[in-house]
Structure formats: C-alpha cells, structure tokens
Design an enzyme around this catalytic site. Structure first.
Site, PDB file in Angstrom:
ATOM      1  N   LYS A  52      54.881  70.831  30.192  1.00 24.83           N
ATOM      2  CA  LYS A  52      53.430  68.816  29.069  1.00 24.83           C
ATOM      3  C   LYS A  52      53.122  70.031  28.272  1.00 24.83           C
ATOM      4  CE  LYS A  52      49.129  67.649  30.174  1.00 24.83           C
ATOM      5  NZ  LYS A  52      47.927  67.134  30.857  1.00 24.83           N
ATOM      6  N   SER A 127      46.794  63.131  32.796  1.00 23.42           N
ATOM      7  CA  SER A 127      47.311  62.421  31.618  1.00 23.42           C
ATOM      8  C   SER A 127      48.478  63.446  31.545  1.00 23.42           C
ATOM      9  CB  SER A 127      46.244  63.358  30.525  1.00 23.42           C
ATOM     10  OG  SER A 127      45.979  64.747  31.171  1.00 23.42           O
ATOM     11  N   SER A 151      44.451  65.830  36.534  1.00 19.15           N
ATOM     12  CA  SER A 151      45.722  64.971  35.610  1.00 19.15           C
ATOM     13  C   SER A 151      47.058  65.672  35.981  1.00 19.15           C
ATOM     14  CB  SER A 151      45.351  65.485  33.869  1.00 19.15           C
ATOM     15  OG  SER A 151      44.461  64.572  33.751  1.00 19.15           O
TER      16      SER A 151
HETATM   17  N1  GLN Z   1      41.314  61.341  33.632  1.00 22.34           N
HETATM   18  C1  GLN Z   1      40.594  62.325  33.485  1.00 22.34           C
HETATM   19  C2  GLN Z   1      40.472  62.398  31.619  1.00 22.34           C
HETATM   20  O1  GLN Z   1      40.330  61.445  31.179  1.00 22.34           O
HETATM   21  C3  GLN Z   1      41.414  63.773  33.791  1.00 22.34           C
HETATM   22  C4  GLN Z   1      41.968  64.697  32.805  1.00 22.34           C
HETATM   23  C5  GLN Z   1      42.720  65.296  32.591  1.00 22.34           C
HETATM   24  O2  GLN Z   1      42.481  66.064  34.044  1.00 22.34           O
HETATM   25  N2  GLN Z   1      43.423  66.346  32.115  1.00 22.34           N
HETATM   26  O3  GLN Z   1      39.539  63.185  31.317  1.00 22.34           O
END
Ligand code: GLN
Length: 446
Positions: A52, A127, A151
C-alpha cells in the site's frame, strides 16, 4: 511473470500506482543465487508482494495517493519492509488507495479509482482497495494494507479475499504514514488464511522505533492452524445482524455459522450496546488525530511546494490548498474544530470516554466467549460513483469494523459467499493478541 499479469490486467483494475520491475528482477536474481548456494530461505521466499502506498519504501515513490506527495521518494524503509526483505519476498510495486487512507471506496485516490475485479462497475472498498483488488485479480501473491477503521477488512470483504487487522501494537507502525496514530495498524491481504498466518509471522514483533509497539512474545501462527474448533464459544452481536444489515448478507453469515456449528463450535447472540456510537466516536477521534498528524505537510519538509508564495504563511496555505483533496480537507477541518479550545471537552474528550465504553463492551463479551463473529460490512460492494457525494452514507459502511478498531483487538475478514455475483465477508474478532484463535477459526471455516 507477475509483471506480465499486471500488464495484462491493471489498465482495467488500476490497483498499482508505481511498479518497480527493475528492483524486483534484481531481487529475484539474488534469490536464485541464494537457492543455488543452499543458504537458508526466508519465510516468504520468492513471493511477489504489493505494498500500500502509505508504507514508505526506500527510493521507491510513496504518494499516499495524494498530489501532495506525488514526487516523494523516501530515504528509508518502514520496519515492515525491512522484515519482508529478511523474509525474502519480492516487492512488485506500490498500491493505489484512498488519499492518506481516508475513505471506504478508493474513489478518494487523487490519481484514479480502483475497480472491483469481480465487477468493474463496482468499488473495491477502501482505503486499501488497491491491496485487496491486486490479490483478487492475481496481480500479487500477497499485499500489505493498513487499517484504521476497517481499511483492510472492508476491501477484503468486497473483493473476496482474506484481510487481517492485527491487534494494535503487534506490527510496527514505523514508516507507515500516520493517519490516526492510536488506531492505525498494518496487516496482510491474502488469498487464504494460511498465507495470512505466514505474512503475519514475518511482519509481527516489537520495534523500538515505534513507541506504541507491544513487547509481547510472537507465537507460532502457522502451527495454530489445526482445523480443530470443537467446543469453541462464539458470540454473535445482535447489533451486527440487525437493522441496517442487508438481508442477503445476514443470510450468508447465518449459513457460515451453521458451518462453524458443524465443526463443533457453539454460538449465542450477545449485545455490544455501544455499537451505535462507534461511527461518531471514530470520526471525531480519527479526524482529530489526522489534523495533528497532517500538520507536517507544510510545503517545506515533504512533497510538493507551492510556487511563488509571497511569504511563509502563503507557502503553507497554498501548498496545503493545492496538495490535499476534498476528503482530507474535510477531516482536517473537523479534527481541528474538535480539538479547538472550548470544543475539546464536548467533542474530543467525550469521544475518548465513549471509546472506553466501547472497549468495555468487548471486554464483557470476551470474558465468556472465544471470538465474536458477524459480517465485515453491512452490504456487498456498491457501484462506483453511487456514494461519493454522500459522506455520511459512506461513513456508515464501516459501522461493523470501526468498533473493533476503537477496542484495538484483532479481526480477520474471510469470504463466506456471494450475493448477486459479489463477495460477502465474515468478520472474526478475537481477544487482544489472540491472533492464533482468530486465524484458527478462519482457517477451519475456509
Ligand atoms: N473508511 C474509514 C475512513 O474513511 C476507514 C479508513 C481506514 O481504515 N484507513 O476513515
């Protein structure tokens, strides 16, 4: 061969932001030599990995999918990269994501959205959408993602692969570009549970470079995959199979529970009463931490600098206005507001207290049960573009992963069926530092 697959498929999936073919060929040649010499091989010998793009890689562009870092080439490696190196895996390149890991659909990437390999009109989740899509499309053997509020697990669920969020503190965060430091964890995304255990084995462990790294002994995750879950006590929170959860998703989970029952486990319904406050609590805390963490992007130290500012303040202002995308700005504003004097007690401090209550919910259930099981997300993947203008709906997709993050405990998402051609994920949540049980249950089920 890995690059051939990527070249064939990635113009449609858009999982990779940067490829590193030359370094990968070098590494592969070095591994060939190692094999010929009869030297001991690392745990992940020769396995092609995608990373990532918020995990820093020495000399390899690391953008966090942000315009701000579009030219950033780190001068050091994250600890997990050093560990992958020791385990003899081969890094293929860097994976697309929501900008600074803020989002749940990968549509917040400032470069291009990732597409779901099962249906290109649908989002892969986020994400770590690039990390999940790459594994699902066979564009990497395994990938690393990061999970702050879901995420790793949510995109794994949407893409039909296995995603593990370790206990907070088990895997070093050194070299992970910080979003919300009290929640961020790096973890593996893989095709199956055994691979997940191997990658976790390679990357877990205390690191003096991360002040929140836990000093715990690392057990043998691989040998914990015994297939035996007789007598295991499973809790199923009524909040995780109630209102707001798609009926077909619930049905998949119910059939999965039957399979677990068939293997000798017992399950009962329980309650995690503070679940309904988790999303609000998370968005206050995560945004507060983000507003502080992202203060380092000032146009001076990292990434892109605005051209021709009149003075220092203008330099900050212009660099940040141009560098950050709309969702990142929204979080910085929300977080700055929640931390500002006069509002701190009402928002940030209150949210911290509710976080403790949410953690206590989990402690209460884990006093009597070995694991908690439910869906990873309330629905399957949704259509690209269908929620981009509705942040609140988007935030609610994480309602089942966020409480786990706030409690800091480990959880895995494993595929457990399909609804209209799209994968459903089952979430198995464990006690702090009990990845062994989480992996054992997931493995027995799969
Ligand atoms: N979707 C969640 C957010 O927008 C989780 C993001 C994440 O775990 N990095 O914060």
């Amino acid at each position: 061969q890995a690059f051939q697959t990527i070249n064939e498929r990635d113009d449609r999936i858009q999982a990779y932001l940067t490829l590193d073919e030359e370094a990968a060929q070098h590494k592969a040649a070095a591994l060939d030599k190692k094999m010929a010499s009869g030297e001991a091989r690392g745990l992940l010998f020769g396995l092609p990995a995608g990373i990532k793009d918020n995990i820093v890689t020495e000399g390899l562009r690391t953008t966090c999918a942000s315009q701000f870092l579009r030219n950033y080439d780190p001068i050091y490696n994250a600890t997990v990269m050093e560990k992958l190196q020791l385990a003899d895996s081969v890094t293929l390149g860097k994976l697309n994501m929501d900008e600074f890991a803020m989002g749940g659909s990968n549509e917040n990437s400032s470069f291009m959205p990732v597409r779901n390999p099962w249906n290109l009109d649908y989002v892969p989740g986020g994400s770590s959408g690039g990390s999940a899509a790459a594994v699902a499309a066979g564009e990497a053997y395994f990938t690393l993602g990061s999970d702050t509020g879901g995420s790793i697990r949510q995109p794994a669920s949407y893409c039909g692969v296995v995603g593990l969020k370790p206990t907070y503190g088990l895997v070093s965060r050194f070299g992970l570009v910080a979003f919300a430091s009290s929640l961020d964890q790096i973890g593996p995304i893989t095709k199956n549970v055994e691979d997940s255990a191997y990658v976790l084995q390679a990357i877990a462990g205390y690191d003096e470079k991360d002040s929140t790294s836990a000093k715990v002994d690392i057990p043998d995750y691989i040998s914990s995959l015994t297939g035996d879950i007789k007598g295991l006590k499973i809790a199923v929170p009524s909040e995780y199979i109630g209102e707001g959860v798609d009926a077909a998703v619930k049905e998949s989970i119910m059939s999965a529970l039957k399979v677990l029952e068939g293997l000798g486990a017992e399950w009962e319904e329980v309650s995690l009463p503070y679940t309904e406050y988790a999303v609000a609590t998370y968005y206050l805390l995560a945004s507060s931490e983000a507003s502080s963490n992202l203060a380092r992007f000032d146009g001076v130290r990292y990434g892109v600098r605005a051209e021709n500012p009149g003075n220092l303040l203008e330099l900050y202002h212009q660099s940040r206005s141009e560098g950050f995308g709309p969702e990142v700005k929204r979080r910085i504003m929300l977080g700055t507001y929640a931390l500002s004097s006069g509002y701190y007690d009402a928002y940030y401090l209150k949210a911290q207290k509710v976080r403790t209550l949410i953690k206590q919910d989990f402690d209460n259930v884990f006093a009597k049960y070995d694991v908690i099981v439910g869906p990873t997300a309330p629905t399957t993947a949704f259509k690209l573009g269908s929620q981009v203008n509705d942040p609140l709906t988007m935030y609610l997709n994480d309602i089942l992963t966020i409480p786990v993050s706030l409690a800091g405990v480990p959880a895995i998402s494993v595929p457990c069926g399909f609804v209209s051609g799209l994968p459903v994920g089952m979430q198995i949540i464990g006690k702090a530092f009990d990845e062994q049980t989480v992996l054992r249950v997931a493995h027995a089920f799969e």
